[in-house]
Design a protein around this motif. Structure first.
Motif, PDB file in Angstrom:
ATOM      1  N   SER A  89      25.017  38.943  38.210  1.00 49.67           N
ATOM      2  CA  SER A  89      26.177  39.409  39.218  1.00 49.67           C
ATOM      3  C   SER A  89      26.509  40.775  38.718  1.00 49.67           C
ATOM      4  CB  SER A  89      27.591  38.579  38.710  1.00 49.67           C
ATOM      5  OG  SER A  89      28.606  39.317  39.148  1.00 49.67           O
ATOM      6  N   ILE A  90      27.234  41.609  39.352  1.00 47.43           N
ATOM      7  CA  ILE A  90      27.806  42.823  38.857  1.00 47.43           C
ATOM      8  C   ILE A  90      28.667  42.694  37.713  1.00 47.43           C
ATOM      9  CG2 ILE A  90      29.811  42.842  40.404  1.00 47.43           C
ATOM     10  CD1 ILE A  90      27.706  45.849  39.312  1.00 47.43           C
ATOM     11  N   ALA A  91      29.030  41.300  37.476  1.00 49.57           N
ATOM     12  CA  ALA A  91      30.000  40.953  36.167  1.00 49.57           C
ATOM     13  C   ALA A  91      29.067  40.777  34.887  1.00 49.57           C
ATOM     14  CB  ALA A  91      30.718  39.505  36.500  1.00 49.57           C
TER      15      ALA A  91
ATOM     16  N   TYR B  46      35.722  42.771  33.696  1.00 58.38           N
ATOM     17  CA  TYR B  46      36.983  43.414  34.354  1.00 58.38           C
ATOM     18  C   TYR B  46      38.100  42.436  34.030  1.00 58.38           C
ATOM     19  CZ  TYR B  46      35.047  39.623  37.675  1.00 58.38           C
ATOM     20  OH  TYR B  46      34.583  38.771  38.302  1.00 58.38           O
TER      21      TYR B  46
ATOM     22  N   TYR C  40      33.911  34.534  33.078  1.00 59.77           N
ATOM     23  CA  TYR C  40      32.845  34.738  33.926  1.00 59.77           C
ATOM     24  C   TYR C  40      32.239  35.749  33.587  1.00 59.77           C
ATOM     25  CZ  TYR C  40      30.583  35.174  38.547  1.00 59.77           C
ATOM     26  OH  TYR C  40      29.622  35.237  39.517  1.00 59.77           O
TER      27      TYR C  40
ATOM     28  N   PRO D 161      24.509  40.596  42.272  1.00 65.78           N
ATOM     29  CA  PRO D 161      25.254  41.043  43.522  1.00 65.78           C
ATOM     30  C   PRO D 161      26.767  41.353  43.091  1.00 65.78           C
ATOM     31  CG  PRO D 161      24.440  38.932  43.805  1.00 65.78           C
ATOM     32  CD  PRO D 161      24.412  39.012  42.449  1.00 65.78           C
ATOM     33  N   GLY D 162      27.376  42.283  43.950  1.00 66.01           N
ATOM     34  CA  GLY D 162      28.733  42.482  43.901  1.00 66.01           C
ATOM     35  C   GLY D 162      29.383  41.460  44.791  1.00 66.01           C
ATOM     36  N   LEU D 163      30.263  41.919  45.757  1.00 74.76           N
ATOM     37  CA  LEU D 163      30.981  40.775  46.407  1.00 74.76           C
ATOM     38  C   LEU D 163      30.405  40.342  47.545  1.00 74.76           C
ATOM     39  CD1 LEU D 163      34.539  42.923  46.648  1.00 74.76           C
ATOM     40  CD2 LEU D 163      34.027  40.937  45.392  1.00 74.76           C
TER      41      LEU D 163
ATOM     42  N   PHE E 238      32.806  31.136  47.150  1.00 67.90           N
ATOM     43  CA  PHE E 238      32.940  31.539  45.859  1.00 67.90           C
ATOM     44  C   PHE E 238      34.139  31.639  45.448  1.00 67.90           C
ATOM     45  CE2 PHE E 238      33.299  34.873  42.372  1.00 67.90           C
ATOM     46  CZ  PHE E 238      32.499  34.673  41.406  1.00 67.90           C
TER      47      PHE E 238
ATOM     48  N   ARG F 185      36.793  30.011  43.041  1.00 66.51           N
ATOM     49  CA  ARG F 185      37.553  30.680  41.935  1.00 66.51           C
ATOM     50  C   ARG F 185      39.321  30.287  42.190  1.00 66.51           C
ATOM     51  NH1 ARG F 185      36.110  36.844  39.965  1.00 66.51           N
ATOM     52  NH2 ARG F 185      36.263  36.170  37.889  1.00 66.51           N
TER      53      ARG F 185
ATOM     54  N   GLN G 267      31.657  48.996  48.096  1.00 62.35           N
ATOM     55  CA  GLN G 267      32.117  48.570  46.707  1.00 62.35           C
ATOM     56  C   GLN G 267      31.363  49.670  45.844  1.00 62.35           C
ATOM     57  OE1 GLN G 267      31.134  44.640  45.481  1.00 62.35           O
ATOM     58  NE2 GLN G 267      32.371  44.751  43.742  1.00 62.35           N
TER      59      GLN G 267
HETATM   60  C1  8X3 Z   1      30.694  37.602  41.845  1.00 60.29           C
HETATM   61  C2  8X3 Z   1      31.474  38.965  42.023  1.00 60.29           C
HETATM   62  O1  8X3 Z   1      32.886  40.879  41.486  1.00 60.29           O
HETATM   63  O2  8X3 Z   1      33.743  38.494  41.356  1.00 60.29           O
HETATM   64  O3  8X3 Z   1      29.918  37.668  40.908  1.00 60.29           O
HETATM   65  O4  8X3 Z   1      32.302  39.459  39.473  1.00 60.29           O
HETATM   66  S1  8X3 Z   1      32.489  39.540  41.178  1.00 60.29           S
END
Ligand code: 8X3
Ligand code: NDP
Length: 254
Positions: free
Chosen positions: A141-143, A148, A154, A184-186, A191, A195, A244
């Motif tokens: 993930s971008i995470a 953030y 996560y 990936p980003g969004l 998902f 969450r 994004q």
């Molecule tokens: C899911 C995308 O931006 O919520 O991995 O981390 S984000």
């Protein structure tokens, strides 16, 4: 050129989103599929759909990837050799800051995104090593690049996926096994519904006023990675919507 026809692909978390889209694109390429997830009815219906639409063999197993014994039993009972392992099952739960985070949510994320993914790599790669071929593809993930607020655990799990991917490539150095990840980003899937624990309005607001990636966008890149010639190893690919520019910078139309 289609190098995937006849390969056997194991995809964890194929009941929705990125895993499901990837399964369909790989079926289109002639891959035999082993699908997993916890929602039995979805796996039953999806497998029926795939085998009635494409000329492929599809099996599925219902289990929780957080349970190590279930992972071991599943892998021990596999009838087919796995050519490609796609470690996709994963989730974020909650957006609490660290000072008020929920311990159970933390366990769920760590046990699924890190320990479940690691277990599958640990259990599947020995046979790949024996055959000196195979491909492990992890969904990061971008995470995994940026932490953030509200994403402490996560982000930690996806940083771990990045570390696991890099270290796995190095542990398998000298073999012909490929190790990749996509970050990936969004992506608009279930998902955010997961969450936000079923608050679908809040989940929809994540994608409001912008064009998010689709599961198919990511699936297409996974298929591209898998379909490279045997000597080509894509280690990672960061993919975000054009709206994004970082985990937190999301442009929204008025
Ligand atoms: C899911 C995308 O931006 O919520 O991995 O981390 S984000
Ligand atoms: P979805 O919620 O649509 O799909 C998640 C999949 O994971 C489902 O098939 C679910 O199956 C499975 N899963 C979750 N927990 C478990 C478990 N304990 N045991 C077995 N399977 C499980 O989300 P996405 O498709 O978006 O997510 C797929 C991956 O992509 C995840 O790793 C996620 O972190 C990652 N990702 C997603 C992004 C996004 O913006 N959507 C961006 C970057 C990465 P079931 O519930 O049936 O068990």
């Amino acid at each position: 050129m289609n190098r995937l026809n006849g390969k056997t692909v194991l995809i964890t978390g194929a009941t929705s989103g990125i895993g499901k889209s990837t399964a369909e694109l790989l079926a289109e390429q002639g891959c035999n599929l082993i699908l997993t997830g916890r929602r039995k009815e979805r796996l039953e219906d999806f497998s029926k759909y795939l085998t009635s639409t494409y000329v492929v063999n599809v099996t599925f197993e219902v289990f929780d990837i957080r349970e190590l014994e279930a992972c071991k039993e599943f892998v021990n009972n596999l009838a087919l050799e796995v050519d490609i392992l796609i470690n996709n099952a994963g989730l974020a739960v909650g957006v609490d800051p660290v000072q008020s985070g929920d311990f159970d949510d933390w366990d769920t994320m760590i046990d699924t995104n890190v320990k479940g993914l690691l277990a599958m790599i640990r259990l599947i790669t020995p046979k790949m090593i024996k055959r000196n071929s195979g491909h492990v593809i992890n969904i990061g993930s971008i995470a995994g690049y940026e932490a953030y607020p509200g994403g402490v655990v996560y982000s930690a799990t996806k940083h771990a996926v990045k570390a696991i991917t890099e270290a796995t490539k190095k542990d398998l150095h000298g073999t012909k096994i490929r190790v990749s990840m996509i970050s990936p980003g969004l992506v608009e899937t279930e998902f955010s519904n997961v969450r936000f624990k079923g608050d679908n309005e809040r989940a929809d607001s994540v994608y409001r006023g912008m064009e998010a990636l689709t599961a198919q966008d990511i699936a297409e890149i996974i298929v591209f990675m898998a379909n490279r010639p045997d000597h080509v190893n894509i280690l990672d690919s960061i993919v975000m919507p054009v709206y994004q520019s970082s985990a937190q910078m999301v442009h929204r139309d008025e």
